[in-house]
Motif scaffolding. Structure first.
Motif, PDB file in Angstrom:
ATOM      1  N   THR A  81     -22.925   1.768  35.799  1.00  0.00           N
ATOM      2  CA  THR A  81     -21.857   2.201  36.712  1.00  0.00           C
ATOM      3  C   THR A  81     -20.559   1.456  36.425  1.00  0.00           C
ATOM      4  N   LEU A  82     -20.665   0.144  36.220  1.00  0.00           N
ATOM      5  CA  LEU A  82     -19.483  -0.672  35.910  1.00  0.00           C
ATOM      6  C   LEU A  82     -18.791  -0.148  34.644  1.00  0.00           C
ATOM      7  N   ALA A  83     -19.574   0.097  33.604  1.00  0.00           N
ATOM      8  CA  ALA A  83     -19.012   0.603  32.342  1.00  0.00           C
ATOM      9  C   ALA A  83     -18.395   1.992  32.539  1.00  0.00           C
ATOM     10  N   GLY A  84     -19.075   2.848  33.299  1.00  0.00           N
ATOM     11  CA  GLY A  84     -18.579   4.203  33.546  1.00  0.00           C
ATOM     12  C   GLY A  84     -17.288   4.224  34.343  1.00  0.00           C
ATOM     13  N   GLN A  85     -17.162   3.309  35.305  1.00  0.00           N
ATOM     14  CA  GLN A  85     -15.934   3.237  36.107  1.00  0.00           C
ATOM     15  C   GLN A  85     -14.726   2.906  35.236  1.00  0.00           C
ATOM     16  N   LEU A  86     -14.894   1.981  34.328  1.00  0.00           N
ATOM     17  CA  LEU A  86     -13.796   1.604  33.433  1.00  0.00           C
ATOM     18  C   LEU A  86     -13.472   2.739  32.451  1.00  0.00           C
ATOM     19  N   PHE A  87     -14.515   3.296  31.831  1.00  0.00           N
ATOM     20  CA  PHE A  87     -14.300   4.306  30.792  1.00  0.00           C
ATOM     21  C   PHE A  87     -13.749   5.617  31.365  1.00  0.00           C
ATOM     22  N   PHE A  88     -14.423   6.163  32.375  1.00  0.00           N
ATOM     23  CA  PHE A  88     -13.991   7.452  32.917  1.00  0.00           C
ATOM     24  C   PHE A  88     -12.708   7.327  33.738  1.00  0.00           C
ATOM     25  N   GLY A  89     -12.485   6.142  34.336  1.00  0.00           N
ATOM     26  CA  GLY A  89     -11.219   5.905  35.026  1.00  0.00           C
ATOM     27  C   GLY A  89     -10.059   6.044  34.051  1.00  0.00           C
ATOM     28  N   TRP A  90     -10.197   5.411  32.890  1.00  0.00           N
ATOM     29  CA  TRP A  90      -9.171   5.495  31.836  1.00  0.00           C
ATOM     30  C   TRP A  90      -9.053   6.932  31.307  1.00  0.00           C
ATOM     31  N   LEU A  91     -10.203   7.576  31.093  1.00  0.00           N
ATOM     32  CA  LEU A  91     -10.207   8.935  30.538  1.00  0.00           C
ATOM     33  C   LEU A  91      -9.579   9.935  31.509  1.00  0.00           C
ATOM     34  N   GLY A  92      -9.772   9.708  32.814  1.00  0.00           N
ATOM     35  CA  GLY A  92      -9.194  10.593  33.829  1.00  0.00           C
ATOM     36  C   GLY A  92      -7.676  10.611  33.796  1.00  0.00           C
ATOM     37  N   ASP A  93      -7.069   9.494  33.388  1.00  0.00           N
ATOM     38  CA  ASP A  93      -5.604   9.445  33.242  1.00  0.00           C
ATOM     39  C   ASP A  93      -5.149  10.009  31.898  1.00  0.00           C
ATOM     40  N   LYS A  94      -6.026   9.962  30.906  1.00  0.00           N
ATOM     41  CA  LYS A  94      -5.659  10.447  29.574  1.00  0.00           C
ATOM     42  C   LYS A  94      -5.835  11.964  29.444  1.00  0.00           C
ATOM     43  N   LEU A  95      -6.972  12.482  29.903  1.00  0.00           N
ATOM     44  CA  LEU A  95      -7.307  13.894  29.685  1.00  0.00           C
ATOM     45  C   LEU A  95      -7.127  14.762  30.926  1.00  0.00           C
ATOM     46  N   GLY A  96      -6.975  14.145  32.069  1.00  0.00           N
ATOM     47  CA  GLY A  96      -6.905  14.907  33.315  1.00  0.00           C
ATOM     48  C   GLY A  96      -8.168  14.751  34.130  1.00  0.00           C
ATOM     49  N   ARG A  97      -8.006  14.822  35.460  1.00  0.00           N
ATOM     50  CA  ARG A  97      -9.150  14.576  36.366  1.00  0.00           C
ATOM     51  C   ARG A  97     -10.234  15.648  36.177  1.00  0.00           C
ATOM     52  N   LYS A  98      -9.806  16.909  36.144  1.00  0.00           N
ATOM     53  CA  LYS A  98     -10.776  18.015  36.142  1.00  0.00           C
ATOM     54  C   LYS A  98     -11.629  18.026  34.878  1.00  0.00           C
ATOM     55  N   ARG A  99     -11.013  17.819  33.725  1.00  0.00           N
ATOM     56  CA  ARG A  99     -11.749  17.920  32.452  1.00  0.00           C
ATOM     57  C   ARG A  99     -12.867  16.880  32.369  1.00  0.00           C
ATOM     58  N   VAL A 100     -12.630  15.722  32.935  1.00  0.00           N
ATOM     59  CA  VAL A 100     -13.621  14.635  32.858  1.00  0.00           C
ATOM     60  C   VAL A 100     -14.662  14.775  33.974  1.00  0.00           C
ATOM     61  N   TYR A 101     -14.251  15.415  35.079  1.00  0.00           N
ATOM     62  CA  TYR A 101     -15.089  15.505  36.282  1.00  0.00           C
ATOM     63  C   TYR A 101     -16.412  16.215  36.012  1.00  0.00           C
ATOM     64  N   GLY A 102     -16.362  17.306  35.256  1.00  0.00           N
ATOM     65  CA  GLY A 102     -17.587  18.050  34.936  1.00  0.00           C
ATOM     66  C   GLY A 102     -18.514  17.268  34.030  1.00  0.00           C
ATOM     67  N   LEU A 103     -17.927  16.478  33.144  1.00  0.00           N
ATOM     68  CA  LEU A 103     -18.700  15.671  32.192  1.00  0.00           C
ATOM     69  C   LEU A 103     -19.560  14.639  32.923  1.00  0.00           C
ATOM     70  N   THR A 104     -18.960  13.957  33.910  1.00  0.00           N
ATOM     71  CA  THR A 104     -19.708  12.939  34.665  1.00  0.00           C
ATOM     72  C   THR A 104     -20.872  13.586  35.416  1.00  0.00           C
ATOM     73  N   LEU A 105     -20.624  14.771  35.959  1.00  0.00           N
ATOM     74  CA  LEU A 105     -21.668  15.463  36.734  1.00  0.00           C
ATOM     75  C   LEU A 105     -22.842  15.855  35.844  1.00  0.00           C
ATOM     76  N   MET A 106     -22.552  16.400  34.664  1.00  0.00           N
ATOM     77  CA  MET A 106     -23.624  16.801  33.750  1.00  0.00           C
ATOM     78  C   MET A 106     -24.454  15.595  33.301  1.00  0.00           C
ATOM     79  N   LEU A 107     -23.779  14.481  33.080  1.00  0.00           N
ATOM     80  CA  LEU A 107     -24.470  13.247  32.689  1.00  0.00           C
ATOM     81  C   LEU A 107     -25.422  12.798  33.797  1.00  0.00           C
ATOM     82  N   MET A 108     -24.956  12.881  35.057  1.00  0.00           N
ATOM     83  CA  MET A 108     -25.787  12.504  36.202  1.00  0.00           C
ATOM     84  C   MET A 108     -27.011  13.410  36.332  1.00  0.00           C
TER      85      MET A 108
END
Length: 512
Positions: A81-108
């Motif tokens: 979770t700690l690693a994911g918060q840092l990585f996806f937090g950064w990615l959400g600002d780079k690629l956009g919230r929506k594009r990354v949002y589906g990726l996290t859900l599929m991983l879960m």
């Protein structure tokens, strides 16, 4: 914030509460329901894993996970979770919230299912694969923190922003509750269908072969609520603040929000280019001297308060087992069979969630836009400090059987004020006070700081709270400083949280 605000952002800020607000809460909230279910359901089945895979013939007590295995099984998802918060937090600002949002859900979804399909029948194979998939499950869960908070804060109006973001986080309480209720149902069904004697009657027969399916089903069901919301998550448009202020596409932002708000909005490209000080937008980067001057103390405040809170919040396992045993919720393990033990643990967790966890979250939802984030956080840390010291200083008094009900009340109040306090506000504030292009990253940094505190709280204190006499410490653990001294340290941690709250500004009605 820009002096001349974009019409599309103004429209969002002043919008009356509409159906799309509730849709956003449900879509983001179901992610958090799944997060909590997946993170906390492991505690329901660790005793069962010990009985199945670490049984010792002739032992007086049922098998249990060795300390290092227990720490790995319980802690690996927190590290992910700690690693994911840092990585996806950064990615959400780079690629956009929506594009990354589906990726996290599929991983879960994928890793929830795979956790239950952990390979093999011997302890090493099962625990190794379980830990592998729970790390990646945690990694996906970590992404949900900054993205859910940022999306909800960027969709909400000024008037109700705090309540809506807190409502997303409050779904965590229902996730814990849902995990407990499902485990109660499944263990009742298994116990009725496959009856077994208590461990003290027949150690081998007390753990039915079918129990190996029980823990797998409990872990795998966490995939369902997340999978059900995937379609709607993908249908959500990108937030207007990201599209306009970060991607610089005023036309798309106006078009998206026209559909959401069902009003005509004008694309104002020229307004996007200026900040309130007249400099071009994006003129300073993350951790530049300008960022540190404007937001450095704010980031220190959000990261430190979340870190200190989670040390206290995740250390509750220290005295949970004492409470459950003391009031008869969980009798000695040898008096139950394996499935009955799952039932008792699930019932205890469900009652705690029902009585203190869930109400605390919803008190925050009700009052956060009335009395503000700062006041709730300060009050929460204050009462957590008071109740922790009230438990710790006369700790010997609370250990007498006639005083145990008072101990439970004190314990419940400590965690009621964690949830009607910093556990909710530390999630809300970082989603409001940072500029749009850093918002997801800064929320991820703050949340990861919290998870570092969680790892210290859950495992550091497990070792620290051991009896000062090594002979009386739990099997496999070195001598510690004792429960009373550990609780005193936690009281100090809560007080430090109160002090660091003064670095965090009130964000009611504010967003960049």
């Amino acid at each position: 914030m820009a002096k001349e605000q974009l019409e599309v952002l103004h429209a969002l800020d002043v919008a009356k509460t509409q159906w799309y607000h509730f849709t956003a809460i449900i879509i983001s909230g179901m992610g958090f329901f799944t997060d909590a279910y997946d993170l906390f359901c492991i505690s329901l089945v660790t005793k069962l894993l010990g009985r199945i895979y670490y049984h010792v013939d002739g032992a007086a007590k049922p098998g249990s996970l060795p300390p290092n295995v227990s720490a790995a099984v319980n802690g690996v998802a927190l590290i992910g979770t700690l690693a994911g918060q840092l990585f996806f937090g950064w990615l959400g600002d780079k690629l956009g919230r929506k594009r990354v949002y589906g990726l996290t859900l599929m991983l879960m979804v994928l890793c929830s299912v795979c956790s239950g399909l952990s390979f093999g029948h011997d302890a090493k194979a099962v625990i190794s694969t379980l830990c592998f998939f729970r790390f990646w499950l945690g990694f996906g869960i970590g992404g949900d923190y900054p993205l859910s908070a940022t999306i909800m804060s960027e969709y909400a109006s000024k008037k109700t922003r705090g309540a809506f973001v807190a409502a997303v986080f409050a779904m965590q309480g229902f996730g814990i509750l849902g995990g407990g209720i499902f485990a109660i149902i499944m263990s009742t069904v298994f116990d009725a269908k496959f009856s077994a004697p208590a461990y003290q009657v027949d150690p081998i027969a007390s753990t039915i072969p079918q129990a190996d399916y029980l823990w797998r089903i409990i872990l795998m069901v966490g995939a369902l609520p997340a999978a059900l919301t995937y379609y709607w998550r993908m249908k959500m448009p990108e937030t207007a603040r990201y599209t306009a202020l970060v991607a610089k596409n005023a036309k798309q932002a106006a078009s998206d929000m026209s559909k959401v708000l069902q009003v005509d909005l004008e694309a104002e490209t020229q307004k996007i280019e200026k900040l309130d000080d007249g400099k071009p937008a994006n003129s300073f980067g993350l951790f530049s001297s300008e960022f540190l001057r404007r937001h450095g103390l704010h980031l220190l405040g959000t990261a430190s308060t979340w870190f200190l809170l989670d040390i206290a919040f995740y250390s509750q396992n220290l005295f949970q087992k004492d409470i459950f045993s003391a009031i008869g919720w969980i009798p000695p393990a040898k008096t139950m069979n394996a499935v009955q033990e799952v039932y008792r643990i699930a019932r205890a967790q469900t009652l705690i969630a029902l009585c203190s966890t869930v109400p605390g979250y919803w008190f925050t939802v009700a009052f956060i836009d009335k009395i503000g984030r700062f006041t709730i956080q300060l009050m929460g840390f204050f009462f957590m400090t008071v109740f922790m010291f009230a438990i710790a200083i006369p700790y010997k008094h609370w250990t007498h059987s006639e005083n145990r009900i008072g101990f439970v009340v004190m314990y419940s109040f400590t965690f009621f004020f964690a949830n009607f306090g910093p556990n909710a506000t530390t999630f809300v504030v970082p989603a409001e006070i940072f500029p749009a292009r850093f918002r997801s990253t800064c929320h991820g940094i703050s949340a990861a700081s919290g998870k570092l505190g969680a790892i210290i709280g859950a495992f550091g204190f497990l070792y620290l709270a051991q009896n000062q006499d090594k002979a009386k410490a739990d099997a496999g653990y070195p001598a510690g400083i004792g429960v009373r001294n550990s609780l005193l340290v936690l009281g100090v941690v809560n007080f430090l949280g109160l002090l660091f709250t003064f670095l965090v500004p009130e964000s009611k009605g504010e967003i960049s």
